[in-house]
Design an enzyme around this catalytic site. Sequence first.
Site, PDB file in Angstrom:
ATOM      1  N   GLU A  65     -13.205  54.572  87.198  1.00  0.00           N
ATOM      2  CA  GLU A  65     -14.499  54.117  87.676  1.00  0.00           C
ATOM      3  C   GLU A  65     -14.374  53.267  88.938  1.00  0.00           C
ATOM      4  OE1 GLU A  65     -16.528  53.552  83.260  1.00  0.00           O
ATOM      5  OE2 GLU A  65     -15.423  51.899  84.171  1.00  0.00           O
ATOM      6  N   ASP A 236     -17.924  51.064  76.295  1.00  0.00           N
ATOM      7  CA  ASP A 236     -17.930  51.029  77.758  1.00  0.00           C
ATOM      8  C   ASP A 236     -17.970  52.417  78.374  1.00  0.00           C
ATOM      9  OD1 ASP A 236     -15.415  51.904  77.137  1.00  0.00           O
ATOM     10  OD2 ASP A 236     -14.344  50.218  78.012  1.00  0.00           O
TER      11      ASP A 236
END
Length: 349
Positions: A65, A236
């Site tokens: 990410e 997450d």
Amino acid sequence: MMTSPSDKALVPFVSVDNMMRLVHHIGVEQVLIDLASYVENDFRRWELFDKTPRVASHSDVGVIELMPTSDGEAYGFKYVNGHPKNTSEGLQTVTAFGLLADVYTGYPVLLTEMTILTALRTAATSAMAAKYLAPKGSDTMAMIGNGAQSEFQSLAMKAIVGLKTVRLYDKDAAATDKCATNLQGSGLNVVKCATPQEAIEGAHILTTCTADKQNATILSDNMVGAGVHINAIGGDCPGKTELAKGILERSDVFVEFPAQTRIEGEIQQMKDDFAVTELWQVITGQQQGRRDPRQITLFDSVGFAIEDFSALRYIRDKVAGTAYKEDLDMLADPDDPRDLFGMLQRAKT
């Protein structure tokens, strides 16, 4: 002919070694207190920031990410991965690095490791939220999931909330032993537990932080009674949750950035119109946090770029003028800004 880089070419870099030295120089608990203050101050400025869900590249083994944001004066981003299978291969589940830049010039002003720093800022953010949401006088926490984040969470709650006892549980008893050993001498009363049910007995704060990338039920609905604060930090990514849906239905849920949390957090289990409160609004007094002793509060934390921005600002401030950094020759700086090729040519040996 090779020449020495100019000052304009140099970017301060904080290595893992220097990050560890800096943290020990300041003190772990003081760093956590400082980071919580920086995060809280930036949450008070929430409306100034660019806000976007992180840019994620998912695979069947993990996720990579990018997490960018800017307050108009500085720009920051973090690169971070999450690969639960890494532990079995002797690798970290999460690694990260980050960069802070000056918006006016676009020039980087800091490059730093963020594997350690992310653990610190995550714990600091958890404790900052608990300060607003946990029952008054909370001094006992269940720490379910005793991996890389567990000691940081425990120490942050001690330093910022006043935690006295942490009750540890992990399906891997070796992880619990590791955490208990690391917390020796911390001033916390550490209790190793054989089941999640045992861990939450008498706990005011329930922290869940497991790594499996799946929809799991770490806490079932009947395990959670009134008057607790749940610090859910394990979720997450899409398809990964830790709490039974019934817990969410009975809780007042607080989030960082709803557009991201609805994709990645515990509330991905709920409909899109499921009511949540943004934590920054509690901090600024626009919304209420804990209203009464029997309320169940839930911080559905997935981590957000503004928290990393806060951490980058903190490290930039702390390493300035110190030996806890080194200068990297990162930016080309030709005598004539239009003559980059000429600079390359003159470097021939």
